[in-house]
Write a protein that holds these residues in place. Structure first.
Motif: not given
Length: 249
Positions: A1-14
């Protein structure tokens, strides 16, 4: 499983209002990750929204040079989105300044944003992840090749000093997490010259970088996706990316 494991989750970007931060935000939204774009110019973050993307964009005003602003932003994320799973430290400040005649206020601002703000954001994100039992979280610092080889022009030594500190801070955080037996990963991306508005913020910068080969913002966004796509057993400590044809000393 690649980046799709983070789908629906939260990324904060400064630093999400423009340049590298904005490019990373738009790329993560394409992969279904919900993005909290942190920046002083919140209207520019809102302008990044593209209808039809699987991820949701939240524009949040935050001055990374002020601790109270950072704490307020992370409090909002906890109360409204449960917390952060990914933090991309992309905010940065640079001034045309040398070690002979540079202004103290410029040096102080660079330190407060580039190091202290980054450290506070990372601390808040990690504490949030650990409090929620998130063991597959990710902290990514956007640094520079200047962290490895000082820029050859005069007047940019403080920039190199800042980025060297960021590199050491990433390694220090990684060791702290290992000591806590946490699987939260820490990565750093060190690009060469990237075509962003920063290159024209002063006459000296414009002259220094005018004829240099440049990376594009999407190159950095793709590097972030690559880092996030690795399986849990793989931690990419650092990616050094230079534009083809770049000359450096």
């Amino acid at each position: 499983m690649g980046i799709e494991k983070y789908a629906g989750r939260v990324a904060a970007i400064t630093g999400a209002s423009s340049g590298i931060g904005a490019g990373i935000a738009q790329e993560l939204l394409k992969h279904g990750i919900n993005v909290v774009g942190l920046a002083r110019r919140v209207e520019q973050v809102k302008a990044l929204e593209v209808k039809g993307l699987p991820g949701k964009l939240y524009a949040l005003q935050c001055d990374v040079g002020k601790e109270e602003s950072i704490l307020s932003a992370f409090k909002w994320i906890r109360e409204n989105l449960k917390g952060v799973d990914i933090l991309i430290n992309s905010a940065g400040v640079d001034h045309e300044t040398d070690f002979i005649s540079g202004k103290t206020e410029h040096w102080r601002q660079m330190f407060e944003v580039n190091e202290l703000g980054l450290a506070i954001c990372s601390r808040e994100a990690v504490q949030d992840m650990m409090r929620r039992g998130v063991d597959d979280g990710f902290i990514i610092h956007i640094s520079s090749t200047a962290a490895h080889i000082p820029i050859f022009n005069d007047g940019l030594g403080m920039h190199s000093a800042n980025k060297t500190a960021v590199r050491i801070m990433a390694e220090g955080l990684r060791k702290d997490l290992v000591a806590k037996k946490s699987k939260i990963r820490v990565g750093q991306i060190s690009p060469g010259v990237v075509k962003t508005p920063v290159l024209t913020q002063s006459d000296k910068f414009a002259k220094t970088f005018a004829d240099m080969p440049c990376l594009q913002v999407e190159d950095l966004a793709n590097a972030v996706v690559y880092m996030l796509s690795q399986p849990p057993r793989v931690q990419v400590h650092e990616m050094i990316i230079r534009p083809t044809g770049e000359y450096y000393e």
